[in-house]
Design an enzyme around this catalytic site. Sequence first.
Site, PDB file in Angstrom:
ATOM      1  N   TYR A 113       0.772  -1.333  -0.005  1.00 18.97           N
ATOM      2  CA  TYR A 113      -0.042   0.081  -0.032  1.00 18.97           C
ATOM      3  C   TYR A 113       0.882   1.267   0.106  1.00 18.97           C
ATOM      4  O   TYR A 113       1.932   1.196  -0.614  1.00 18.97           O
ATOM      5  CB  TYR A 113      -1.073  -0.017   1.202  1.00 18.97           C
ATOM      6  CG  TYR A 113      -2.269   0.646   1.058  1.00 18.97           C
ATOM      7  CD1 TYR A 113      -3.023   0.612  -0.069  1.00 18.97           C
ATOM      8  CD2 TYR A 113      -2.520   1.554   2.126  1.00 18.97           C
ATOM      9  CE1 TYR A 113      -3.997   1.268  -0.309  1.00 18.97           C
ATOM     10  CE2 TYR A 113      -3.516   2.601   1.831  1.00 18.97           C
ATOM     11  CZ  TYR A 113      -4.650   2.235   0.858  1.00 18.97           C
ATOM     12  OH  TYR A 113      -5.553   2.893   0.713  1.00 18.97           O
ATOM     13  N   LYS A 168     -20.986 -19.402 -10.800  1.00 20.73           N
ATOM     14  CA  LYS A 168     -20.315 -19.233 -12.151  1.00 20.73           C
ATOM     15  C   LYS A 168     -18.854 -18.933 -11.884  1.00 20.73           C
ATOM     16  O   LYS A 168     -18.018 -19.517 -12.427  1.00 20.73           O
ATOM     17  CB  LYS A 168     -20.913 -18.379 -12.823  1.00 20.73           C
ATOM     18  CG  LYS A 168     -20.381 -18.151 -14.373  1.00 20.73           C
ATOM     19  CD  LYS A 168     -21.392 -19.066 -15.189  1.00 20.73           C
ATOM     20  CE  LYS A 168     -20.788 -18.970 -16.680  1.00 20.73           C
ATOM     21  NZ  LYS A 168     -21.800 -19.729 -17.671  1.00 20.73           N
ATOM     22  N   ASN A 392     -22.526 -25.838 -20.474  1.00 16.70           N
ATOM     23  CA  ASN A 392     -21.472 -24.869 -20.761  1.00 16.70           C
ATOM     24  C   ASN A 392     -20.111 -24.859 -20.158  1.00 16.70           C
ATOM     25  O   ASN A 392     -19.207 -24.319 -20.529  1.00 16.70           O
ATOM     26  CB  ASN A 392     -22.165 -23.540 -20.637  1.00 16.70           C
ATOM     27  CG  ASN A 392     -23.305 -23.300 -21.622  1.00 16.70           C
ATOM     28  OD1 ASN A 392     -23.825 -24.287 -22.254  1.00 16.70           O
ATOM     29  ND2 ASN A 392     -23.739 -22.036 -21.629  1.00 16.70           N
TER      30      ASN A 392
HETATM   31  N1  LIG Z   1     -26.598 -26.390 -22.098  1.00 13.99           N
HETATM   32  C1  LIG Z   1     -27.859 -26.600 -22.444  1.00 13.99           C
HETATM   33  O1  LIG Z   1     -28.403 -27.678 -22.334  1.00 13.99           O
HETATM   34  C2  LIG Z   1     -28.624 -25.245 -22.676  1.00 13.99           C
HETATM   35  C3  LIG Z   1     -27.691 -23.842 -22.978  1.00 13.99           C
HETATM   36  C4  LIG Z   1     -28.611 -22.979 -23.298  1.00 13.99           C
HETATM   37  C5  LIG Z   1     -29.875 -23.014 -23.150  1.00 13.99           C
HETATM   38  N2  LIG Z   1     -30.610 -23.991 -22.962  1.00 13.99           N
HETATM   39  C6  LIG Z   1     -31.965 -24.202 -23.064  1.00 13.99           C
HETATM   40  O2  LIG Z   1     -32.480 -23.839 -24.194  1.00 13.99           O
HETATM   41  C7  LIG Z   1     -33.871 -22.996 -24.035  1.00 13.99           C
HETATM   42  C8  LIG Z   1     -33.828 -21.615 -24.590  1.00 13.99           C
HETATM   43  O3  LIG Z   1     -32.715 -20.808 -24.027  1.00 13.99           O
HETATM   44  P1  LIG Z   1     -32.347 -19.313 -24.611  1.00 13.99           P
HETATM   45  O4  LIG Z   1     -31.838 -18.716 -23.515  1.00 13.99           O
HETATM   46  O5  LIG Z   1     -31.934 -19.509 -25.760  1.00 13.99           O
HETATM   47  O6  LIG Z   1     -34.044 -18.975 -24.414  1.00 13.99           O
HETATM   48  P2  LIG Z   1     -34.817 -17.692 -25.073  1.00 13.99           P
HETATM   49  O7  LIG Z   1     -35.809 -17.287 -24.499  1.00 13.99           O
HETATM   50  O8  LIG Z   1     -33.628 -16.699 -25.456  1.00 13.99           O
HETATM   51  O9  LIG Z   1     -34.996 -18.253 -26.590  1.00 13.99           O
HETATM   52  C9  LIG Z   1     -36.299 -19.030 -26.489  1.00 13.99           C
HETATM   53  C10 LIG Z   1     -36.374 -19.411 -28.044  1.00 13.99           C
HETATM   54  O10 LIG Z   1     -37.501 -20.641 -28.194  1.00 13.99           O
HETATM   55  C11 LIG Z   1     -38.459 -20.354 -28.820  1.00 13.99           C
HETATM   56  N3  LIG Z   1     -39.798 -20.881 -28.507  1.00 13.99           N
HETATM   57  C12 LIG Z   1     -40.511 -20.715 -27.495  1.00 13.99           C
HETATM   58  N4  LIG Z   1     -41.370 -21.760 -27.162  1.00 13.99           N
HETATM   59  C13 LIG Z   1     -41.411 -22.493 -28.610  1.00 13.99           C
HETATM   60  C14 LIG Z   1     -42.060 -23.551 -29.269  1.00 13.99           C
HETATM   61  N5  LIG Z   1     -43.277 -24.052 -28.682  1.00 13.99           N
HETATM   62  N6  LIG Z   1     -41.825 -24.065 -30.337  1.00 13.99           N
HETATM   63  C15 LIG Z   1     -40.546 -23.608 -30.766  1.00 13.99           C
HETATM   64  N7  LIG Z   1     -39.886 -22.636 -30.482  1.00 13.99           N
HETATM   65  C16 LIG Z   1     -40.236 -22.017 -29.277  1.00 13.99           C
HETATM   66  C17 LIG Z   1     -38.812 -18.794 -28.628  1.00 13.99           C
HETATM   67  O11 LIG Z   1     -39.494 -18.461 -29.935  1.00 13.99           O
HETATM   68  C18 LIG Z   1     -37.296 -18.613 -28.747  1.00 13.99           C
HETATM   69  O12 LIG Z   1     -36.814 -18.288 -30.022  1.00 13.99           O
HETATM   70  C19 LIG Z   1     -34.094 -23.160 -22.388  1.00 13.99           C
HETATM   71  O13 LIG Z   1     -34.852 -24.185 -22.263  1.00 13.99           O
HETATM   72  C20 LIG Z   1     -32.658 -23.221 -21.885  1.00 13.99           C
HETATM   73  O14 LIG Z   1     -32.619 -23.783 -20.644  1.00 13.99           O
HETATM   74  C21 LIG Z   1     -30.021 -25.221 -22.645  1.00 13.99           C
END
Ligand SMILES: NC(=O)c1ccc[n+]([C@@H]2O[C@H](COP(=O)([O-])OP(=O)(O)OC[C@H]3O[C@@H](n4cnc5c(N)ncnc54)[C@H](O)[C@@H]3O)[C@@H](O)[C@H]2O)c1
Length: 467
Positions: A113, A168, A392
Amino acid sequence: MPVPGPGYSITVRVDAPPSASAAGDLTTAVGKVGGVLTAFDVVGSDAEAIVVDITANVASADHAEDITSALNALPGVKVRKISDRTFLMHLGGKLEVSPKVALKNRDDLSRAYTPGVARVCQAIAANPEDARRLTIKRNTVAVVTDGSAVLGLGNIGPGAALPVMEGKAALFKKFADVDAWPVCLDTQDTEEIIRTVRALAPVYAGINLEDIAAPRCFEIEARLREQLDIPVFHDDQHGTAIVVMAALRNALRVVEKNIENCRVVVSGVGAAGSAIIRLLLRRDPADVIAVDIDGIVHTGRENMDPNLQWVAEHTNADGMTGTLHDALAGADVFIGVSAPNLFGAEQVATMNDDPVVFALANPDPEIDPLEAQQHAAVVATGRSDYPNQINNVLAFPGVFRGLLDAHARDIDDEMLLAAANAVADVVDDRLNASFIVPSVFDNAVAPAVAEAVKSTAVQATGEKQAK
Ligand SMILES: NC(=O)c1ccc[n+]([C@@H]2O[C@H](COP(=O)([O-])OP(=O)(O)OC[C@H]3O[C@@H](n4cnc5c(N)ncnc54)[C@H](O)[C@@H]3O)[C@@H](O)[C@H]2O)c1
């Protein structure tokens, strides 16, 4: 239906009779109502009673009550207290700041410091780049959120998002020795978020955006990338895209298909889906059909935001219209990052031979993985209770380790693809339909990703300087 797991684990302290059958009666009572017993500790004993801590994984608060009721119902047993081990783990938070220098005497103080530190400050004022050599900037990343899209919980705000951001940061340290710090902003205004992150950037060598809702997240990331001289990475977009690309490369090896001949359906064009589509297109698939809540994305669709417009212009070469079910017919690959329970085995049956199905919506996937398996050659989900978990954590620690080690000022698609290849390569000859991505606890992953990102970043910097 939730299943018992370590995310909801309780310890129940009970008084029980000191009989030979007590242990058996207690464990049987827990098992009968579906609790998964993980520990049984006798913590006290006298002639009248034994005191036992019973630890079990449960499915929900109601399930925890079922277990305590079942224990209380045993003759001579009395439940004293119940502790939720997840909450116990969070008492006082999951992180602390710990100095790296000894402060034992006046000499130490004078160097760490004032007055000694002043010369270090002057050195940085004269040469700002020295901050990476002489301060925590060298190894520190901000985990920035506005709390607007936290896990599957939605817009719960910055304070409620803090446990996730702390977690995280803990993962950053554990997997890649990166010092990350939660920055939960009490604003959801795009301009204010950009201004604030820009203002706090001097401390950090990288910005990890986290759980910021689409479409705001796209603009925030793009503008910060323009304005800052440190890499900005939205994990929900690019961390997911990296691991999906790694998994896809290995899944296509399993089914012996070339991506250039594959039609890929991506359900969900939000944060994750958009980033997956952008990276996927760098691999030249035969076609990508994007589908969102309003059906197949095509150039003729009305009311599309700039993100959807871009996707429409770069996918769906034949201008297909209709529903997800229409898109699936004849497709080779399904990647879902959208919503639960959108299709069943009968739609998988309409896909091309040996289809690959990644159903990643959390916590409930687009299709029950057991149904998908009836026709799919490879199935992946986001869940830890099935094989092929797309997580992720396989990407972000190594990505930032590589960026920090390269003193990178930005991040590009080449680095994301290098990271994806590194994750895929770790699987090596262990590859099979149930093992397309390495375990998150595989110690080889983060160093491999870091090295791939670092060498790609160093090369990019060299090319820029040569221009
Ligand atoms: N590692 C992983 O497994 C992982 C990583 C990222 C996101 N996810 C999952 O993916 C999903 C989306 O995440 P995000 O952050 O992109 O969300 P977001 O809200 O940014 O996007 C959701 C998308 O899904 C579409 N959607 C919603 N209902 C739908 C339907 N009935 N039919 C078709 N499309 C539909 C919406 O129009 C939108 O485009 C979440 O369930 C999240 O948990 C999983």
